[in-house]
Design a protein around this motif. Structure first.
Motif, mmCIF file in Angstrom:
data_model
loop_
_atom_site.group_PDB
_atom_site.id
_atom_site.type_symbol
_atom_site.label_atom_id
_atom_site.label_comp_id
_atom_site.label_asym_id
_atom_site.label_seq_id
_atom_site.Cartn_x
_atom_site.Cartn_y
_atom_site.Cartn_z
ATOM 1 N N THR A 55 0.680 -1.399 0.096
ATOM 2 C CA THR A 55 -0.076 0.023 0.044
ATOM 3 C C THR A 55 0.774 1.118 -0.070
ATOM 4 O O THR A 55 0.817 2.260 -0.818
ATOM 5 C CB THR A 55 -0.714 0.031 1.064
ATOM 6 N N ILE A 56 1.953 1.319 0.838
ATOM 7 C CA ILE A 56 2.765 2.286 0.819
ATOM 8 C C ILE A 56 3.254 2.601 -0.442
ATOM 9 O O ILE A 56 3.543 3.618 -1.049
ATOM 10 C CB ILE A 56 3.944 1.997 2.005
ATOM 11 N N ASN A 57 3.892 1.456 -1.164
ATOM 12 C CA ASN A 57 4.530 1.718 -2.193
ATOM 13 C C ASN A 57 3.313 2.314 -3.568
ATOM 14 O O ASN A 57 4.088 3.318 -4.302
ATOM 15 C CB ASN A 57 4.799 0.362 -3.081
ATOM 16 N N GLY A 58 2.105 1.843 -3.171
ATOM 17 C CA GLY A 58 1.060 2.678 -4.296
ATOM 18 C C GLY A 58 0.804 3.961 -4.140
ATOM 19 O O GLY A 58 0.712 4.876 -5.169
ATOM 20 N N VAL A 59 1.033 4.373 -2.693
ATOM 21 C CA VAL A 59 0.878 6.025 -2.724
ATOM 22 C C VAL A 59 2.032 6.873 -2.803
ATOM 23 O O VAL A 59 2.302 7.838 -3.454
ATOM 24 C CB VAL A 59 0.423 6.184 -1.039
ATOM 25 N N VAL A 60 3.436 6.008 -2.634
ATOM 26 C CA VAL A 60 4.642 6.660 -3.064
ATOM 27 C C VAL A 60 4.571 7.046 -4.501
ATOM 28 O O VAL A 60 5.187 7.919 -5.096
ATOM 29 C CB VAL A 60 5.770 5.860 -2.653
ATOM 30 N N GLN A 61 4.157 5.933 -5.486
ATOM 31 C CA GLN A 61 3.963 6.272 -6.801
ATOM 32 C C GLN A 61 3.430 7.572 -7.209
ATOM 33 O O GLN A 61 3.829 8.194 -8.106
ATOM 34 C CB GLN A 61 3.232 5.187 -7.491
ATOM 35 N N ALA A 62 2.421 7.877 -6.335
ATOM 36 C CA ALA A 62 1.630 9.286 -6.768
ATOM 37 C C ALA A 62 2.510 10.554 -6.095
ATOM 38 O O ALA A 62 2.500 11.542 -6.558
ATOM 39 C CB ALA A 62 0.193 9.233 -6.286
ATOM 40 N N VAL A 63 2.961 10.091 -4.876
ATOM 41 C CA VAL A 63 3.659 11.190 -4.280
ATOM 42 C C VAL A 63 5.142 11.579 -4.642
ATOM 43 O O VAL A 63 5.330 12.754 -4.690
ATOM 44 C CB VAL A 63 3.985 10.846 -2.675
ATOM 45 N N LEU A 64 5.633 10.792 -5.258
ATOM 46 C CA LEU A 64 7.327 11.071 -5.541
ATOM 47 C C LEU A 64 7.275 11.882 -6.566
ATOM 48 O O LEU A 64 6.732 11.853 -7.831
ATOM 49 C CB LEU A 64 7.995 9.591 -5.881
ATOM 50 N N GLY A 65 8.095 12.965 -6.248
ATOM 51 C CA GLY A 65 8.232 14.205 -7.224
ATOM 52 C C GLY A 65 7.197 15.237 -7.479
ATOM 53 O O GLY A 65 7.269 16.311 -7.967
ATOM 54 N N SER A 66 6.312 15.124 -6.453
ATOM 55 C CA SER A 66 5.237 15.925 -6.230
ATOM 56 C C SER A 66 5.378 17.282 -5.617
ATOM 57 O O SER A 66 4.784 18.196 -5.509
ATOM 58 C CB SER A 66 3.892 15.139 -5.762
ATOM 59 N N GLY A 67 6.476 17.088 -4.532
ATOM 60 C CA GLY A 67 6.575 18.431 -3.731
ATOM 61 C C GLY A 67 5.950 18.112 -2.354
ATOM 62 O O GLY A 67 6.060 18.652 -1.571
ATOM 63 N N CYS A 68 5.224 16.928 -2.153
ATOM 64 C CA CYS A 68 4.487 16.826 -0.999
ATOM 65 C C CYS A 68 4.985 16.111 0.029
ATOM 66 O O CYS A 68 6.114 15.304 -0.313
ATOM 67 C CB CYS A 68 3.070 15.990 -1.282
ATOM 68 N N ARG A 69 4.949 16.369 1.126
ATOM 69 C CA ARG A 69 5.794 15.730 2.384
ATOM 70 C C ARG A 69 4.693 14.393 2.449
ATOM 71 O O ARG A 69 3.646 14.189 2.156
ATOM 72 C CB ARG A 69 5.541 16.322 3.641
ATOM 73 N N PHE A 70 5.338 13.334 3.029
ATOM 74 C CA PHE A 70 4.829 11.917 2.985
ATOM 75 C C PHE A 70 5.056 11.307 4.598
ATOM 76 O O PHE A 70 6.120 11.571 5.177
ATOM 77 C CB PHE A 70 5.593 11.097 2.093
ATOM 78 N N GLY A 71 3.812 10.722 4.800
ATOM 79 C CA GLY A 71 3.852 10.114 6.360
ATOM 80 C C GLY A 71 3.411 8.776 6.122
ATOM 81 O O GLY A 71 2.667 8.263 5.121
#
Length: 339
Positions: free
Chosen positions: A80-96
């Motif tokens: 699940t974390i992988n699937g969300v990172v796919q969208a977050v990476l390079g977006s400029g958003c912080r991630f938790g």
């Protein structure tokens, strides 16, 4: 007087997978809402009811977070974390992360507690720091990616979990059963530092998680800390020798085995040497899929801004101490750097 928009803590956009490892379908949402209310923090819950909608929900979370400088949060296992990172990476958003899986290697290697209350404390009170992400043909992996025997182990493990439940003992039993059934070696050409090399191996494993490698006794964990990926290949051995290697890994002694080759790199190209091969079965963070050849492994040029505690995780310190005490005096390093 409420805090101004300049000082108000950023809201959380929490993507949580209701089908993730622990089966706690109704626990995450109320716990997040209660913790955020107590901290005076805004939050929005985005549940994933169907696994195939994970990417869509994650992209929506990123879109909303970017509008208000918010934090995207993944609650679930490493897949699940992988699937969300796919969208977050390079977006400029912080991630938790709120880890809810069986092994939770990604959270553990970065010192994020596996219990929900502890993970929420980190999420609400710690700062973001850059962490490394791996790419396989532009697909993200945060823990590992592999081909050959390892994807088959994962498929069989999932089938066992469906029948016997999720536990580390079930995972071990599934691994033993897979090895006893036998597996053909892969014929590959790997290109490292511009030099092609032909190999035959039951499996090629690429790690981006230092804790996972430390716990099985592989020294390439140091390469991950240094900004590289860790490659592990097994020599051609029989099924009983593979069982011995499985046992050595469980005991944290895999790095001492003569049948294991370790190397580090930042870029690696893999081609298959069997007629008509256009794609191959791979696994990324526990998810098995088919990918077109050649395979290109690389360190992502974008770091993930992960909210995590400062310093080296306690579990990693313990794993490093165990490796140091088990290593023979004067043992040579097997690390080979690649750019």
């Amino acid at each position: 007087m409420p805090p101004s928009s300049e000082t108000r803590a950023p809201p959380l956009f929490v993507v949580f997978n209701r089908a993730s490892g622990r089966g706690d379908r109704d626990e995450v949402g109320p716990a997040v809402e209660a913790a955020c209310a107590a901290a005076g923090r805004g939050c929005e819950l985005l549940p994933v009811e169907e696994p195939e909608r994970l990417g869509e929900v994650a992209r929506e979370a990123v879109r909303r977070a970017r509008e208000v400088d918010g934090v995207v949060v993944a609650a679930g296992g490493d897949g699940t974390i992988n699937g969300v990172v796919q969208a977050v990476l390079g977006s400029g958003c912080r991630f938790g992360v709120l880890p809810r899986g069986t092994f939770n290697y990604f959270a553990r290697t970065h010192g994020i507690p596996s219990d929900l209350d502890g993970a929420l404390r980190v999420l609400l009170h710690e700062s973001a720091a850059p962490v490394q992400v791996g790419l396989l043909n532009e697909r993200v992996f945060i823990v590992n990616a592999s081909l050959g025997l390892y994807p088959q182990l994962l498929e069989d493990r999932e089938a066992w979990k469906q029948q016997f439940g999720r536990s580390r003992l079930v995972a071990l039993g599934a691994g033993v059963a897979t090895i006893l059934r036998g597996h053909r070696s892969l014929r590959l050409t790997i290109e490292l530092q511009g030099q092609p090399r032909r190999v035959r191996t039951p499996t090629l494993f690429v790690g981006n998680n230092a804790l996972q490698l430390e716990q099985v006794g592989l020294p390439e964990a140091r390469a991950i800390d240094g900004g590289a990926l860790a490659g592990v290949m097994l020599k051609r051995v029989g099924r009983w020798a593979l069982l011995v290697l499985l046992a050595r890994g469980a005991l944290g002694q895999l790095g001492e085995a003569d049948q294991v080759e370790n190397f580090s790199f930042r870029r690696l190209t893999v081609k298959a040497r069997f007629f008509g091969a256009r794609r191959i079965k791979v696994a990324t963070d526990g998810e098995v899929l088919w990918m077109p050849l050649p395979l290109r492994f690389a360190v992502s040029p974008h770091a993930l801004m992960l909210i995590r505690p400062d310093g080296l995780a306690q579990e990693r310190r313990e794993a490093q101490a165990a490796m140091a005490s088990a290593a023979p005096a004067g043992a040579p390093s097997t690390t080979e750097s690649g750019s």
